[in-house]
Design a protein around this motif. Structure first.
Motif, PDB file in Angstrom:
ATOM      1  N   ALA A  33      46.704  33.349  52.649  1.00  0.00           N
ATOM      2  CA  ALA A  33      47.695  34.345  53.060  1.00  0.00           C
ATOM      3  C   ALA A  33      48.616  34.584  51.875  1.00  0.00           C
ATOM      4  CB  ALA A  33      48.489  33.829  54.257  1.00  0.00           C
ATOM      5  N   VAL A  34      48.559  35.803  51.345  1.00  0.00           N
ATOM      6  CA  VAL A  34      49.293  36.096  50.112  1.00  0.00           C
ATOM      7  C   VAL A  34      50.423  37.086  50.405  1.00  0.00           C
ATOM      8  CG1 VAL A  34      49.102  36.948  47.748  1.00  0.00           C
ATOM      9  CG2 VAL A  34      47.156  35.777  48.790  1.00  0.00           C
ATOM     10  N   SER A  40      52.655  31.784  47.143  1.00  0.00           N
ATOM     11  CA  SER A  40      51.306  32.156  47.572  1.00  0.00           C
ATOM     12  C   SER A  40      50.449  32.673  46.416  1.00  0.00           C
ATOM     13  CB  SER A  40      51.341  33.146  48.739  1.00  0.00           C
ATOM     14  OG  SER A  40      52.092  34.277  48.450  1.00  0.00           O
ATOM     15  N   LEU A  61      44.353  37.530  52.103  1.00  0.00           N
ATOM     16  CA  LEU A  61      44.811  38.428  53.172  1.00  0.00           C
ATOM     17  C   LEU A  61      46.292  38.701  52.941  1.00  0.00           C
ATOM     18  CD1 LEU A  61      43.163  36.646  56.240  1.00  0.00           C
ATOM     19  CD2 LEU A  61      42.410  38.802  55.195  1.00  0.00           C
ATOM     20  N   ILE A  62      46.636  39.968  52.918  1.00  0.00           N
ATOM     21  CA  ILE A  62      48.032  40.352  52.674  1.00  0.00           C
ATOM     22  C   ILE A  62      48.498  41.156  53.877  1.00  0.00           C
ATOM     23  CG2 ILE A  62      49.578  41.692  51.158  1.00  0.00           C
ATOM     24  CD1 ILE A  62      46.228  40.640  49.833  1.00  0.00           C
ATOM     25  N   VAL A  63      49.615  40.772  54.456  1.00  0.00           N
ATOM     26  CA  VAL A  63      50.107  41.506  55.624  1.00  0.00           C
ATOM     27  C   VAL A  63      51.189  42.486  55.197  1.00  0.00           C
ATOM     28  CG1 VAL A  63      51.212  41.322  57.883  1.00  0.00           C
ATOM     29  CG2 VAL A  63      49.568  39.577  57.162  1.00  0.00           C
ATOM     30  N   HIS A  65      53.969  44.573  56.790  1.00  0.00           N
ATOM     31  CA  HIS A  65      54.707  44.701  58.054  1.00  0.00           C
ATOM     32  C   HIS A  65      55.244  46.111  58.269  1.00  0.00           C
ATOM     33  CE1 HIS A  65      55.138  40.453  56.805  1.00  0.00           C
ATOM     34  NE2 HIS A  65      54.843  40.232  58.050  1.00  0.00           N
ATOM     35  N   ARG A 108      57.212  37.482  61.781  1.00  0.00           N
ATOM     36  CA  ARG A 108      56.392  36.265  61.629  1.00  0.00           C
ATOM     37  C   ARG A 108      55.304  36.206  62.702  1.00  0.00           C
ATOM     38  NH1 ARG A 108      60.102  32.365  62.427  1.00  0.00           N
ATOM     39  NH2 ARG A 108      60.861  32.699  60.322  1.00  0.00           N
ATOM     40  N   TYR A 112      51.343  36.182  61.841  1.00  0.00           N
ATOM     41  CA  TYR A 112      50.427  35.091  62.161  1.00  0.00           C
ATOM     42  C   TYR A 112      49.299  35.570  63.083  1.00  0.00           C
ATOM     43  CZ  TYR A 112      53.279  31.612  59.726  1.00  0.00           C
ATOM     44  OH  TYR A 112      53.934  30.900  58.749  1.00  0.00           O
ATOM     45  N   LEU A 126      45.017  29.388  54.310  1.00  0.00           N
ATOM     46  CA  LEU A 126      45.992  28.610  53.531  1.00  0.00           C
ATOM     47  C   LEU A 126      47.312  29.362  53.431  1.00  0.00           C
ATOM     48  CD1 LEU A 126      43.730  27.353  50.590  1.00  0.00           C
ATOM     49  CD2 LEU A 126      44.189  26.254  52.799  1.00  0.00           C
ATOM     50  N   LEU A 127      48.397  28.615  53.636  1.00  0.00           N
ATOM     51  CA  LEU A 127      49.753  29.168  53.520  1.00  0.00           C
ATOM     52  C   LEU A 127      50.469  28.474  52.366  1.00  0.00           C
ATOM     53  CD1 LEU A 127      50.648  28.976  57.329  1.00  0.00           C
ATOM     54  CD2 LEU A 127      50.081  31.060  56.064  1.00  0.00           C
ATOM     55  N   GLY A 128      51.415  29.193  51.762  1.00  0.00           N
ATOM     56  CA  GLY A 128      52.049  28.679  50.542  1.00  0.00           C
ATOM     57  C   GLY A 128      53.326  27.876  50.763  1.00  0.00           C
ATOM     58  N   HIS A 129      53.535  27.337  51.963  1.00  0.00           N
ATOM     59  CA  HIS A 129      54.772  26.563  52.169  1.00  0.00           C
ATOM     60  C   HIS A 129      54.836  25.377  51.203  1.00  0.00           C
ATOM     61  CE1 HIS A 129      54.476  28.439  56.281  1.00  0.00           C
ATOM     62  NE2 HIS A 129      55.719  28.709  55.946  1.00  0.00           N
ATOM     63  N   ARG A 197      68.497  30.274  56.651  1.00  0.00           N
ATOM     64  CA  ARG A 197      67.617  29.501  55.790  1.00  0.00           C
ATOM     65  C   ARG A 197      67.931  29.720  54.309  1.00  0.00           C
ATOM     66  NH1 ARG A 197      62.493  26.950  55.843  1.00  0.00           N
ATOM     67  NH2 ARG A 197      62.074  27.098  58.046  1.00  0.00           N
TER      68      ARG A 197
HETATM   69  N1  LIG Z   1      53.337  39.407  54.137  1.00  0.00           N
HETATM   70  C1  LIG Z   1      52.583  38.318  54.064  1.00  0.00           C
HETATM   71  N2  LIG Z   1      51.237  38.431  53.956  1.00  0.00           N
HETATM   72  C2  LIG Z   1      50.441  37.349  53.904  1.00  0.00           C
HETATM   73  N3  LIG Z   1      50.909  36.099  53.920  1.00  0.00           N
HETATM   74  C3  LIG Z   1      52.229  35.913  54.017  1.00  0.00           C
HETATM   75  C4  LIG Z   1      53.147  37.003  54.092  1.00  0.00           C
HETATM   76  N4  LIG Z   1      54.393  36.502  54.175  1.00  0.00           N
HETATM   77  C5  LIG Z   1      54.269  35.169  54.158  1.00  0.00           C
HETATM   78  N5  LIG Z   1      52.980  34.787  54.053  1.00  0.00           N
HETATM   79  C6  LIG Z   1      52.422  33.420  53.982  1.00  0.00           C
HETATM   80  O1  LIG Z   1      53.310  32.530  54.624  1.00  0.00           O
HETATM   81  C7  LIG Z   1      53.813  31.593  53.679  1.00  0.00           C
HETATM   82  C8  LIG Z   1      55.248  31.267  54.025  1.00  0.00           C
HETATM   83  O2  LIG Z   1      56.046  32.386  53.793  1.00  0.00           O
HETATM   84  P1  LIG Z   1      57.489  32.525  54.405  1.00  0.00           P
HETATM   85  O3  LIG Z   1      58.231  31.249  54.192  1.00  0.00           O
HETATM   86  O4  LIG Z   1      58.081  33.794  53.934  1.00  0.00           O
HETATM   87  O5  LIG Z   1      57.006  32.746  55.860  1.00  0.00           O
HETATM   88  P2  LIG Z   1      57.533  32.295  57.239  1.00  0.00           P
HETATM   89  O6  LIG Z   1      56.314  32.372  58.108  1.00  0.00           O
HETATM   90  O7  LIG Z   1      58.714  33.108  57.589  1.00  0.00           O
HETATM   91  O8  LIG Z   1      57.922  30.840  56.982  1.00  0.00           O
HETATM   92  P3  LIG Z   1      58.205  29.799  58.051  1.00  0.00           P
HETATM   93  O9  LIG Z   1      56.852  29.515  58.652  1.00  0.00           O
HETATM   94  O10 LIG Z   1      58.755  28.748  57.164  1.00  0.00           O
HETATM   95  O11 LIG Z   1      59.177  30.377  59.017  1.00  0.00           O
HETATM   96  C9  LIG Z   1      53.621  32.279  52.326  1.00  0.00           C
HETATM   97  O12 LIG Z   1      53.564  31.345  51.267  1.00  0.00           O
HETATM   98  C10 LIG Z   1      52.316  32.985  52.539  1.00  0.00           C
HETATM   99  O13 LIG Z   1      51.218  32.090  52.420  1.00  0.00           O
END
Ligand SMILES: Nc1ncnc2c1ncn2[C@@H]1O[C@H](COP(=O)(O)OP(=O)(O)OP(=O)(O)O)[C@@H](O)[C@H]1O
Length: 324
Positions: A33-34, A40, A61-63, A65, A108, A112, A126-129, A197
């Motif tokens: 997830a990029v 990411s 995969l890029i979302v 919004h 969010r 997801y 994979l997520l970039g947390h 946050r």
């Molecule tokens: N627009 C997007 N498209 C695809 N992947 C995303 C996008 N935004 C965030 N992600 C994925 O989610 C990860 C976490 O990002 P971010 O902390 O902004 O999201 P979050 O879901 O709000 O976080 P949290 O789960 O901590 O609330 C990123 O590293 C990436 O892997």
């Protein structure tokens, strides 16, 4: 890149390789997830690099919004960078964001859901947390008096989600991007101080690091890991209480300490298909066990009822008219 990779790039790659070769992680298809941010993008490069070595295709995969001007362009740029970093493909998913729970939570939820439905069953996303995200989650949970599940932070593997960078500091992903010559996108919300946050990130954690002479993010991530271990042990015990046919015997539940009893009930209700279970629902179902004998029922989300009859608990579809 020629010669040995930059240490930051190596660290991110190692974190990803360690997870993707961990036998407890699913062997199926890998998606990343990029967002276009540093975390990411560094993750995408490391996953692509590892995927080539393991002969596993890795797709991005890029979302989009659609919430801000130019979001389509931002998503397309992220996809382009992800491809340049070596991913086999990069697809933009466009989502409709609802309004429930505020803009961040709604985005969010939509994100997801879109990611989940874009991949085949058994695939890993994979997520970039990073470690800093983990520290923020733990601190936020502590400050809000949340239960152990929240304070124990994000799990590295929570299928379909995989978070290989939970031990990697954010500064490492930033340094990796710089070394790779890629410019990450800066989410303007990450700078706007109105988000809790963000204030935690830019004000509270640096102050704590200063007062405690550093190492706070790592320490919070360790605390989370310990709590997760304890919590998993409790889950295993709780699962043992649920009969193989999915039934729960009130007689087995009654003598248990309430923490273990509620664990068993939560697990059982989730397994029975109850979604969006709140603590209030759980307390009501718990009361079915403890307070009185005989029959009784509790209405649950999704038109379901938890019913106690003949010393057993079961979850059933709710009758069409309320009249318990
Ligand atoms: N627009 C997007 N498209 C695809 N992947 C995303 C996008 N935004 C965030 N992600 C994925 O989610 C990860 C976490 O990002 P971010 O902390 O902004 O999201 P979050 O879901 O709000 O976080 P949290 O789960 O901590 O609330 C990123 O590293 C990436 O892997």
């Amino acid at each position: 890149m020629s010669g040995a990779p930059h240490p930051a790039v190596s660290r991110v790659r190692k974190a990803v390789r360690d997870r993707l070769t961990d036998p407890s992680w699913p062997p199926g298809e890998v998606f990343v997830a990029v967002s276009g941010g540093a975390d990411s993008l560094a993750l995408a490069e490391a996953a692509a690099f590892t995927g080539r070595r393991l002969q596993r295709a890795v797709r991005g995969l890029i979302v989009d919004h659609g919430l801000q001007d130019g979001s389509a362009r931002i998503a397309a740029t992220a996809a382009k960078k992800a491809k340049e970093l070596g991913l086999d493909s990069a697809e933009v998913l466009t989502v409709e964001v609802g309004e429930a729970g505020g803009p961040e939570a709604a985005a969010r939820k939509a994100r997801y859901a879109a990611l989940r439905s874009a991949v085949p069953p058994g695939a890993l996303i994979l997520l970039g947390h990073t470690r800093d995200d983990q520290a923020e989650t733990v601190l936020l949970g502590l400050g809000r008096g949340s239960g152990p599940r929240s304070v124990s932070g994000m799990r590295p593997l929570d299928p379909p989600w995989g978070r290989p960078l939970l031990d990697v500091p954010r500064e490492t992903t930033v340094a990796a991007c710089a070394a790779l010559g890629v410019t990450p996108w800066e989410d303007p919300h990450n700078i706007e101080a109105r988000f809790t946050r963000v204030r935690l990130r830019h004000e509270v954690l640096p102050l704590l690091e200063d007062v405690l002479n550093g190492g706070v993010a790592a320490a919070l991530a360790r605390t989370a890991a310990q709590l997760r271990e304890d919590s998993e042990a409790l889950d295993t015990l709780a699962r043992g209480i649920i009969a193989e046919n999915g039934q729960l015997d009130v007689g087995d539940l009654e003598p248990l300490p309430s923490a273990l009893r509620r664990r068993a009930l939560r697990r059982w209700l989730l397994d029975a298909g109850v979604r969006e279970l709140t603590d209030a629902h759980l307390r009501s179902v718990d009361a079915l066990v403890g307070r009185w004998r005989g029959q009784g029922g509790v209405w649950l989300p999704g038109d379901l009822v938890a019913r106690r009859a003949h010393g057993r608990l079961s979850v059933l579809p709710a009758p069409t008219t309320k009249g318990d």
